[in-house]
Design a protein around this motif. Structure first.
Motif, PDB file in Angstrom:
ATOM      1  N   ILE A 129     -79.048   1.937 -57.695  1.00  0.00           N
ATOM      2  CA  ILE A 129     -78.596   1.853 -59.072  1.00  0.00           C
ATOM      3  C   ILE A 129     -78.058   3.980 -59.436  1.00  0.00           C
ATOM      4  O   ILE A 129     -78.657   4.411 -58.877  1.00  0.00           O
ATOM      5  N   GLY A 130     -76.288   3.155 -59.494  1.00  0.00           N
ATOM      6  CA  GLY A 130     -75.747   4.500 -59.379  1.00  0.00           C
ATOM      7  C   GLY A 130     -76.090   5.285 -57.241  1.00  0.00           C
ATOM      8  O   GLY A 130     -75.902   4.423 -56.815  1.00  0.00           O
ATOM      9  N   CYS A 133     -80.801   4.781 -54.109  1.00  0.00           N
ATOM     10  CA  CYS A 133     -81.067   3.306 -52.868  1.00  0.00           C
ATOM     11  C   CYS A 133     -82.179   3.493 -52.775  1.00  0.00           C
ATOM     12  O   CYS A 133     -83.474   3.987 -52.522  1.00  0.00           O
ATOM     13  N   ALA A 162     -86.682   1.494 -61.641  1.00  0.00           N
ATOM     14  CA  ALA A 162     -85.748   1.340 -60.780  1.00  0.00           C
ATOM     15  C   ALA A 162     -85.001  -0.570 -61.584  1.00  0.00           C
ATOM     16  O   ALA A 162     -84.699  -1.247 -61.642  1.00  0.00           O
ATOM     17  N   ALA A 165     -84.587  -1.034 -65.015  1.00  0.00           N
ATOM     18  CA  ALA A 165     -83.645  -0.053 -65.137  1.00  0.00           C
ATOM     19  C   ALA A 165     -82.668   0.000 -66.567  1.00  0.00           C
ATOM     20  O   ALA A 165     -82.410  -1.142 -66.933  1.00  0.00           O
ATOM     21  N   LEU A 204     -82.640  11.493 -64.248  1.00  0.00           N
ATOM     22  CA  LEU A 204     -82.905  10.516 -63.919  1.00  0.00           C
ATOM     23  C   LEU A 204     -83.807   9.714 -64.261  1.00  0.00           C
ATOM     24  O   LEU A 204     -83.383   8.501 -64.849  1.00  0.00           O
ATOM     25  N   ILE A 216     -82.605   6.191 -65.924  1.00  0.00           N
ATOM     26  CA  ILE A 216     -81.083   5.871 -66.669  1.00  0.00           C
ATOM     27  C   ILE A 216     -80.087   5.803 -65.358  1.00  0.00           C
ATOM     28  O   ILE A 216     -80.129   6.597 -63.626  1.00  0.00           O
ATOM     29  N   GLU A 217     -78.768   5.264 -65.185  1.00  0.00           N
ATOM     30  CA  GLU A 217     -77.988   5.503 -64.157  1.00  0.00           C
ATOM     31  C   GLU A 217     -77.273   6.639 -63.576  1.00  0.00           C
ATOM     32  O   GLU A 217     -76.686   7.167 -65.146  1.00  0.00           O
ATOM     33  N   ASN A 219     -74.788   9.599 -61.281  1.00  0.00           N
ATOM     34  CA  ASN A 219     -74.022   9.894 -59.596  1.00  0.00           C
ATOM     35  C   ASN A 219     -74.228  11.369 -59.168  1.00  0.00           C
ATOM     36  O   ASN A 219     -75.001  11.673 -59.614  1.00  0.00           O
TER      37      ASN A 219
END
Length: 219
Positions: A129-130, A133, A162, A165, A204, A216-217, A219
């Motif tokens: 998820i984004g 991992c 997760a 999510a 996160l 939430i996703e 990066n």
């Protein structure tokens, strides 16, 4: 992930619970037909491991009753009855897998992971998820390509968030999924959330005031 184990052999059940706990699973044990029939009500489980030879009923009838009630929790039949026709009957009744005794607990764990993967539409053991991992097999967690060390409870909580999510899970749901019927402190979930935010990223896991938490996703 939280597992319901329905097994009347106390010694075997203790061994399964201990072994699966070491692999990061929360296992709640029931030893009778009636307990298991009621045990799925208002509870959250990722999977069920079901013995057929129960002292007060047949596991096949229990499986049939669950499916008639709309209980769709993935179920592995774990039994000494390796009769081929019985296996086919259980699978046709709604069992997701069938494993004969004696067995290796590592195989049982792998089969649990497999049916949970199918439940969430995953085609491999990694949940991505984004920048996050999670390896369902090794329980390794990486965030932004950095390994993150988590306690067993932290891992269980992160995995449940997760797998859902974008959806809000209540504190009660998270307590069930992470602790099962074990005793839980009044602020244990909040403490684990705090630690996860420090180890990963504060943004996160979002608090939805008055309801619960959601992952939430990012990066």
């Amino acid at each position: 992930m939280r597992i319901m184990l329905v097994e009347d052999n106390e010694l075997l059940a203790q061994g399964i619970c201990l072994s699966l706990a070491k692999l990061g699973m929360q296992v709640d044990h029931l030893d009778s037909y009636q307990q298991a029939l009621q045990g799925v009500k208002n509870e959250s489980f990722s999977a069920i491991v079901l013995d057929l030879g129960l002292p007060d009923g047949n596991g096949k009838d229990l499986l049939k009753a669950w499916r008639q009630q709309g209980v769709s929790i993935p179920t592995i039949v774990l039994t000494a009855n390796t009769d081929f026709d019985t296996k086919l009957e259980c699978l046709d009744m709604g069992a997701d897998d069938y494993l004969g005794k004696p067995f290796d607990v590592r195989e049982l764990a792998a089969r649990i992971r497999a049916i949970v993967r199918r439940q969430y539409g995953l085609d491999h053991n990694s949940l991505i998820i984004g920048a996050l991992c999670i390896d369902l097999n090794t329980r390794e967690v990486t965030f932004r390509d950095q390994n993150v060390l988590l306690s067993r409870r932290e891992f269980q909580l992160l995995l449940e968030l997760a797998q859902s999510a974008g959806r809000v899970l209540t504190r009660s749901q998270l307590e069930q999924l992470t602790y099962g019927w074990d005793e839980v402190g009044s602020n244990s979930i909040e403490v684990h959330i705090h630690h996860l935010r420090k180890k990963l990223a504060n943004e996160l896991i979002k608090t939805v005031r008055g309801i619960g938490y959601t992952l939430i996703e990012i990066n």
